[in-house]
Design a protein around this motif. Sequence first.
Motif, mmCIF file in Angstrom:
data_model
loop_
_atom_site.group_PDB
_atom_site.id
_atom_site.type_symbol
_atom_site.label_atom_id
_atom_site.label_comp_id
_atom_site.label_asym_id
_atom_site.label_seq_id
_atom_site.Cartn_x
_atom_site.Cartn_y
_atom_site.Cartn_z
ATOM 1 N N ILE A 71 -4.794 10.313 -1.131
ATOM 2 C CA ILE A 71 -3.727 9.390 -0.750
ATOM 3 C C ILE A 71 -4.337 8.087 -0.066
ATOM 4 C CG2 ILE A 71 -1.468 8.939 0.754
ATOM 5 C CD1 ILE A 71 -0.504 11.692 -0.329
ATOM 6 N N THR A 72 -5.049 8.445 1.008
ATOM 7 C CA THR A 72 -5.915 7.439 1.840
ATOM 8 C C THR A 72 -6.678 6.354 0.647
ATOM 9 O OG1 THR A 72 -6.092 8.801 3.669
ATOM 10 C CG2 THR A 72 -7.643 7.023 3.570
ATOM 11 N N GLU A 73 -7.282 7.144 -0.200
ATOM 12 C CA GLU A 73 -7.843 6.200 -1.226
ATOM 13 C C GLU A 73 -6.891 5.338 -1.760
ATOM 14 O OE1 GLU A 73 -10.014 8.180 -4.384
ATOM 15 O OE2 GLU A 73 -11.564 8.769 -3.149
ATOM 16 N N ILE A 74 -5.892 5.696 -2.443
ATOM 17 C CA ILE A 74 -4.717 4.955 -2.783
ATOM 18 C C ILE A 74 -4.424 3.516 -1.969
ATOM 19 C CG2 ILE A 74 -2.161 4.812 -3.571
ATOM 20 C CD1 ILE A 74 -2.437 7.759 -4.356
ATOM 21 N N PHE A 75 -4.232 4.022 -0.943
ATOM 22 C CA PHE A 75 -3.976 2.765 0.196
ATOM 23 C C PHE A 75 -4.907 1.829 0.396
ATOM 24 C CE2 PHE A 75 -0.898 5.913 2.190
ATOM 25 C CZ PHE A 75 0.047 5.419 1.853
ATOM 26 N N GLN A 76 -6.204 2.287 0.480
ATOM 27 C CA GLN A 76 -7.578 1.471 0.596
ATOM 28 C C GLN A 76 -7.566 0.644 -0.644
ATOM 29 O OE1 GLN A 76 -10.395 4.476 2.037
ATOM 30 N NE2 GLN A 76 -9.944 3.968 3.850
ATOM 31 N N ASN A 126 -5.407 -0.202 -2.853
ATOM 32 C CA ASN A 126 -4.550 -1.112 -3.017
ATOM 33 C C ASN A 126 -4.017 -2.188 -2.061
ATOM 34 O OD1 ASN A 126 -3.222 -0.593 -5.800
ATOM 35 N ND2 ASN A 126 -3.667 1.487 -5.011
ATOM 36 N N ALA A 127 -4.486 -2.055 -0.975
ATOM 37 C CA ALA A 127 -4.330 -2.825 0.240
ATOM 38 C C ALA A 127 -5.070 -4.138 0.250
ATOM 39 C CB ALA A 127 -4.356 -2.019 1.674
ATOM 40 N N VAL A 128 -4.369 -5.198 0.082
ATOM 41 C CA VAL A 128 -4.969 -6.618 -0.003
ATOM 42 C C VAL A 128 -4.325 -7.409 1.106
ATOM 43 C CG1 VAL A 128 -5.336 -6.518 -2.636
ATOM 44 C CG2 VAL A 128 -3.207 -7.541 -1.578
ATOM 45 N N ILE A 129 -4.989 -8.620 1.457
ATOM 46 C CA ILE A 129 -4.116 -9.294 2.268
ATOM 47 C C ILE A 129 -2.934 -9.793 2.133
ATOM 48 C CG2 ILE A 129 -4.407 -11.736 3.384
ATOM 49 C CD1 ILE A 129 -7.598 -11.823 2.973
ATOM 50 N N ASP A 130 -2.176 -9.428 3.368
ATOM 51 C CA ASP A 130 -0.649 -9.624 3.290
ATOM 52 C C ASP A 130 0.192 -8.553 2.296
ATOM 53 O OD1 ASP A 130 -0.678 -11.591 5.101
ATOM 54 O OD2 ASP A 130 -0.682 -13.218 3.658
ATOM 55 N N TRP A 131 -0.630 -7.576 2.021
ATOM 56 C CA TRP A 131 -0.023 -6.322 1.294
ATOM 57 C C TRP A 131 1.498 -5.829 1.817
ATOM 58 C CZ3 TRP A 131 1.371 -1.418 2.585
ATOM 59 C CH2 TRP A 131 0.791 -0.746 3.433
ATOM 60 N N THR A 132 1.759 -5.997 2.915
ATOM 61 C CA THR A 132 2.956 -5.607 3.379
ATOM 62 C C THR A 132 4.269 -6.623 3.080
ATOM 63 O OG1 THR A 132 2.552 -6.493 5.565
ATOM 64 C CG2 THR A 132 1.728 -4.327 5.509
ATOM 65 N N PHE A 133 3.777 -7.562 2.589
ATOM 66 C CA PHE A 133 4.771 -8.707 2.200
ATOM 67 C C PHE A 133 5.037 -8.796 0.736
ATOM 68 C CE2 PHE A 133 2.934 -10.129 6.398
ATOM 69 C CZ PHE A 133 4.297 -9.813 7.125
ATOM 70 N N LYS A 134 3.981 -7.960 0.040
ATOM 71 C CA LYS A 134 4.101 -8.106 -1.452
ATOM 72 C C LYS A 134 4.942 -6.865 -1.998
ATOM 73 C CE LYS A 134 0.024 -11.067 -1.347
ATOM 74 N NZ LYS A 134 -1.317 -11.010 -1.859
ATOM 75 N N ASP A 135 5.804 -7.023 -2.711
ATOM 76 C CA ASP A 135 6.562 -5.965 -2.976
ATOM 77 C C ASP A 135 5.991 -5.430 -4.324
ATOM 78 O OD1 ASP A 135 8.841 -6.000 -1.247
ATOM 79 O OD2 ASP A 135 9.890 -7.484 -2.277
ATOM 80 N N ASP A 136 5.249 -6.306 -4.958
ATOM 81 C CA ASP A 136 4.569 -5.715 -6.039
ATOM 82 C C ASP A 136 3.499 -4.617 -5.935
ATOM 83 O OD1 ASP A 136 3.473 -7.893 -5.259
ATOM 84 O OD2 ASP A 136 2.304 -7.943 -7.531
ATOM 85 N N VAL A 137 2.870 -4.909 -4.556
ATOM 86 C CA VAL A 137 1.606 -3.905 -4.358
ATOM 87 C C VAL A 137 2.227 -2.806 -3.523
ATOM 88 C CG1 VAL A 137 -0.291 -4.155 -2.694
ATOM 89 C CG2 VAL A 137 0.152 -6.063 -3.890
ATOM 90 N N VAL A 194 1.662 0.869 9.329
ATOM 91 C CA VAL A 194 1.035 0.777 10.452
ATOM 92 C C VAL A 194 -0.244 0.917 10.737
ATOM 93 C CG1 VAL A 194 1.109 2.036 12.815
ATOM 94 C CG2 VAL A 194 3.280 1.689 11.686
ATOM 95 N N HIS A 195 -0.852 1.979 10.125
ATOM 96 C CA HIS A 195 -2.341 2.116 10.068
ATOM 97 C C HIS A 195 -3.163 1.051 9.591
ATOM 98 C CE1 HIS A 195 -5.819 4.550 10.524
ATOM 99 N NE2 HIS A 195 -6.284 4.694 9.497
ATOM 100 N N TYR A 196 -2.799 0.512 8.475
ATOM 101 C CA TYR A 196 -3.489 -0.588 7.753
ATOM 102 C C TYR A 196 -3.118 -2.119 7.891
ATOM 103 C CZ TYR A 196 -5.644 3.319 5.229
ATOM 104 O OH TYR A 196 -6.363 4.618 4.918
ATOM 105 N N LYS A 197 -2.540 -2.191 9.161
ATOM 106 C CA LYS A 197 -1.769 -3.510 9.322
ATOM 107 C C LYS A 197 -2.993 -4.337 9.359
ATOM 108 C CE LYS A 197 -1.203 -2.434 14.295
ATOM 109 N NZ LYS A 197 -0.161 -2.299 15.116
ATOM 110 N N HIS A 198 -4.112 -4.045 9.878
ATOM 111 C CA HIS A 198 -5.040 -5.156 9.955
ATOM 112 C C HIS A 198 -5.510 -5.628 8.676
ATOM 113 C CE1 HIS A 198 -7.111 -1.263 8.801
ATOM 114 N NE2 HIS A 198 -8.198 -1.886 8.423
ATOM 115 N N ILE A 199 -5.184 -5.076 7.533
ATOM 116 C CA ILE A 199 -5.493 -5.687 6.391
ATOM 117 C C ILE A 199 -4.406 -6.574 5.969
ATOM 118 C CG2 ILE A 199 -5.832 -4.985 3.915
ATOM 119 C CD1 ILE A 199 -6.877 -2.360 4.643
ATOM 120 N N ALA A 200 -3.345 -6.365 6.495
ATOM 121 C CA ALA A 200 -2.041 -7.276 6.166
ATOM 122 C C ALA A 200 -2.236 -8.764 6.381
ATOM 123 C CB ALA A 200 -1.015 -6.591 7.053
ATOM 124 N N GLY A 201 -3.242 -8.965 7.441
ATOM 125 C CA GLY A 201 -3.330 -10.190 7.524
ATOM 126 C C GLY A 201 -2.869 -10.968 8.732
#
Length: 84
Positions: free
Chosen positions: A24-29, A31-42, A77-84
Amino acid sequence: MRQHRMCSSNRSIEENVKELTHIITEIFQDNAVIDWTFKDDVKREMRKRIKRQLRASNCPSKQVEHLARQLMELAEVHYKHIAG
């Protein structure tokens, strides 16, 4: 993407959970792109892959949706640093 059936008689529950966590960690890593928390498709793709893995891991079907939602919240929360 790795996808495994986690239930095996010669593996402990702890080993199964550890492997599921890595997948599951692999899945997040993956797929996590810049601003992924704002991208519904991601986020939709992440949820889909997480649910698929939970089902493959013999997670009770009644719990799949709830667990996927919780995992997405933790990832935000954990990958917010990728969110940009």
